[in-house]
Write an enzyme that holds these catalytic residues in place. Sequence first.
Site, PDB file in Angstrom:
ATOM      1  CG  HIS A  17     -12.036  12.601 -12.413  1.00 36.96           C
ATOM      2  ND1 HIS A  17     -12.672  13.701 -12.934  1.00 36.96           N
ATOM      3  CD2 HIS A  17     -11.245  12.117 -13.420  1.00 36.96           C
ATOM      4  CE1 HIS A  17     -12.284  13.894 -14.185  1.00 36.96           C
ATOM      5  NE2 HIS A  17     -11.413  12.942 -14.513  1.00 36.96           N
ATOM      6  CD  GLU A  18      -8.799   8.991 -13.340  1.00 38.81           C
ATOM      7  OE1 GLU A  18      -9.129   8.264 -14.304  1.00 38.81           O
ATOM      8  OE2 GLU A  18      -8.279  10.112 -13.496  1.00 38.81           O
ATOM      9  CG  HIS A  21     -12.806   8.696 -16.737  1.00 36.06           C
ATOM     10  ND1 HIS A  21     -13.569   9.473 -17.586  1.00 36.06           N
ATOM     11  CD2 HIS A  21     -11.884   9.545 -16.187  1.00 36.06           C
ATOM     12  CE1 HIS A  21     -13.135  10.727 -17.556  1.00 36.06           C
ATOM     13  NE2 HIS A  21     -12.130  10.797 -16.707  1.00 36.06           N
TER      14      HIS A  21
END
Length: 344
Positions: A17-18, A21
Site C-alpha cells: 500500500h505504502e 504512494h
Amino acid sequence: MKFIVAIIIFSVIVIIHELGHFLFAKKNGICVEEFAVGIGPTLFGIQKGETKYSIKALPFGGCCMMLGEDGESNDPRAFGSKSAAARFSVIFAGPFFNFILAFLLALVSIGIGGADPSIIGTVEEGSGAYEAGIQPGDKILKLDGSRVYNFREITLFNLMHSEKADVEVAYERDGQKYETTVVRKQGENGNYLFGITMTKDYKQNLLGVLKYSILEVRYQIKSTFSSLKYLITGKASFNDMSGPVGIVNMVGDVYEESISYGILTAFLSMLEFSILLTANLGVMNLLPIPALDGGRIVFILIEMIRGKKMDPDKEGMVHLVGLVLLLILMVVIMGNDIRKIFFV
C-alpha cells in the site's frame, strides 16, 4: 510460528500500500522524507538521498511521509505544490496497489486451487430451490436482479438478506436461461436459506484463471461494502470489529487449523486470507474519512470542482482531527481484540 506468518502477511500488505504512494510520489517529483514499515519508535533507519527508510517497533502499519503533505510549503517538490491530478494519483495509488496485489494473489490461488463459479452441487430435497425446480449443475446468474459470479456471493446474499423469503432467481441450464421465484425456507437459526451447496472448486484454463481472479477482487470489494452495510444497519456489533491485533490472531488461527491438512492447504488458506485483507484495506482507505486516503481524495476533488485550492492549514487540521479520532478508535478496538483473545 502462526504469529510470525500473520505478521509477515499483514506487513507485506501494508508495505505494498505504502509502496504505491511512494512510487507515484517519486514519479511526480515529490520529495518523500520517510518510508517506514511499522509504527512507533524507529528501530532501524538508513538515509538514502532525500529519503529515510525506517523499520518501526510495532509491525502494524507503515507510512510514506511526503514534504508538505499536511501543511503549506513553498518548495516546488512539496506534495501541495503539485497539480491536483498528480496529488490524486499519489493518494489513489495506495489503495490501487492493494487491489493489484489482491489480483496477483488470486492468480496464484485460483491457478492452483481452482475457482468457485456459482454452479450448484446439491439441492436439498424439500427446500425452496428444490420446489422451484432448480437442479444440481444449474448456474445461478442473478439474485433479485443482482449479478452473481461466485458461489460465495450466494452465501453473502443469504447473510445480507437472511429475513427475506421470496427471491427472484435467474439461472442457466444446458445453455438456456430461466427465471423463477424461490420461496426460501428457514433454517435452524431462523434465517431463510436456498437449500443448495457447492460440492467442489473448478479448475480453470489460463483465460478462466484471469477471469476469476478479476471476479475474486470484485467479490472481496463487494463483501467489504456488504460488511460495512451490515455494521451500519446494526446487524453486526462493535464486538464483531477487529483491528491489527485481532486480524493477526485470526490469520494465525487459520494457519494453525489449515496446516494440519498439509502445507498446500495452509498456503492456499493464507493466500485467500491475504486477498481478503488487501482488498479490505484498499476499500477502507478509500472511505471519505479525514486522514484516510479517501478523505484526502475528497479535498482534491473539491479543489478540482472549485478550481481553487483548499487552505492547506485548515485541511491539515481536519486530517489531524480525523487521525486522532481514528487512533482513539484503533486503541479501543485493539483493547477489545486483546480482551477477546485472553478473556473470552
